[in-house]
Write an enzyme that holds these catalytic residues in place. Structure first.
Site, short mmCIF file in Angstrom:
data_model
loop_
_atom_site.label_atom_id
_atom_site.label_comp_id
_atom_site.label_asym_id
_atom_site.label_seq_id
_atom_site.Cartn_x
_atom_site.Cartn_y
_atom_site.Cartn_z
N GLN A 1 -7.05 -15.91 -40.25
CA GLN A 1 -6.37 -17.08 -39.66
C GLN A 1 -6.20 -18.16 -40.73
OE1 GLN A 1 -8.38 -18.95 -36.33
NE2 GLN A 1 -6.52 -20.04 -35.69
N ASN B 1 -5.18 -13.84 -34.78
CA ASN B 1 -6.32 -13.97 -35.68
C ASN B 1 -7.21 -15.16 -35.28
OD1 ASN B 1 -5.20 -11.89 -37.29
ND2 ASN B 1 -3.93 -13.35 -38.41
N ASP C 1 8.50 -17.40 -37.19
CA ASP C 1 7.56 -17.61 -38.29
C ASP C 1 8.38 -17.95 -39.55
OD1 ASP C 1 4.38 -16.44 -38.94
OD2 ASP C 1 5.70 -17.01 -40.59
N HIS D 1 1.02 -13.66 -32.99
CA HIS D 1 2.18 -13.16 -33.75
C HIS D 1 2.88 -12.08 -32.94
CE1 HIS D 1 0.94 -14.72 -37.81
NE2 HIS D 1 -0.25 -14.73 -37.22
N HIS E 1 -2.53 -19.16 -32.03
CA HIS E 1 -1.18 -18.59 -31.96
C HIS E 1 -1.26 -17.07 -31.93
CE1 HIS E 1 -2.26 -19.08 -36.19
NE2 HIS E 1 -1.61 -17.95 -36.40
P1 5GP Z 1 -2.28 -16.90 -39.29
O1 5GP Z 1 -2.51 -16.34 -40.66
O2 5GP Z 1 -3.01 -18.22 -39.10
O3 5GP Z 1 -2.55 -15.94 -38.18
O4 5GP Z 1 -0.73 -17.17 -39.22
C1 5GP Z 1 -0.13 -18.37 -39.54
C2 5GP Z 1 1.36 -18.14 -39.59
O5 5GP Z 1 2.02 -19.40 -39.54
C3 5GP Z 1 1.83 -17.46 -40.89
O6 5GP Z 1 2.49 -16.23 -40.56
C4 5GP Z 1 2.77 -18.48 -41.51
O7 5GP Z 1 3.90 -17.88 -42.10
C5 5GP Z 1 3.15 -19.35 -40.34
N1 5GP Z 1 3.47 -20.73 -40.69
C6 5GP Z 1 2.75 -21.54 -41.52
N2 5GP Z 1 3.34 -22.76 -41.61
C7 5GP Z 1 4.44 -22.71 -40.81
C8 5GP Z 1 5.45 -23.67 -40.48
O8 5GP Z 1 5.46 -24.80 -40.96
N3 5GP Z 1 6.43 -23.26 -39.63
C9 5GP Z 1 6.44 -21.99 -39.07
N4 5GP Z 1 7.44 -21.71 -38.23
N5 5GP Z 1 5.50 -21.07 -39.38
C10 5GP Z 1 4.51 -21.42 -40.22
#
Ligand code: 5GP
Ligand code: ZN
Length: 137
Positions: A95, A88, A32, A103, A101
């Site tokens: 999300q 999420n 991440d 985590h 995805h």
């Molecule tokens: P969500 O909130 O949708 O469950 O999690 C999205 C995750 O994607 C966040 O923890 C954020 O830090 C990660 N993320 C967002 N953009 C990028 C990216 O460009 N590269 C990587 N490796 N992680 C990302």
């Protein structure tokens, strides 16, 4: 199957760099970019599905064994003592990237508190029974 406006599809295409720690036919795991703890990784399918409900069952069934494999590797490689598996679905659930995805958040007994918990809501027994009637399958 990719979505033009999806950052994770761009990563899978190789248009945006990532620290990929695992890859197989259907999934990748990458670090991440904004980690909650040391070694925080994401597991995502190569094909674009917005969330769990959009994913075919056969593909969804492959996700948990990968979480187990990558999670066990993180424990071994980083010496974390525990690990949160978080997934999420939808903005109200937190999300922010709408490409399924999971985590993997390694946890350490180092005194650093990273909040991946939630508060508790009180419902009366009657309300609990009403909810139960609605959701039991
Ligand atoms: P969500 O909130 O949708 O469950 O999690 C999205 C995750 O994607 C966040 O923890 C954020 O830090 C990660 N993320 C967002 N953009 C990028 C990216 O460009 N590269 C990587 N490796 N992680 C990302
Ligand atoms: Zn995507």
């Amino acid at each position: 199957m990719r979505a033009d406006d999806c950052i994770f599809c761009k990563i899978i295409n190789g248009d945006i760099p990532s620290r990929k720690v695992y890859e197989d036919e259907d999934f990748i795991a990458m670090m991440d970019v904004s980690p909650a703890t040391k070694g925080h990784c994401l597991i995502l399918p190569k094909d674009h599905y917005a969330n769990l409900f959009e994913m075919p069952e056969e593909l969804a069934a492959k996700a948990l064994p990968i979480a187990k494999k990558v999670g066990a590797h993180l424990k071994e490689a980083l010496g974390c003592e525990g690990l949160n598996l978080v997934q999420n679905n939808g903005e109200v659930a937190g999300q922010t990237v709408h490409h399924f995805h999971m985590h993997l958040i390694p946890r350490y007994a180092d005194g650093v508190i990273t909040d991946v918990t939630w508060g508790h809501t009180n419902f009366s027994d009657e309300e609990m029974d009403q909810i139960f009637t609605k959701i039991r399958m």
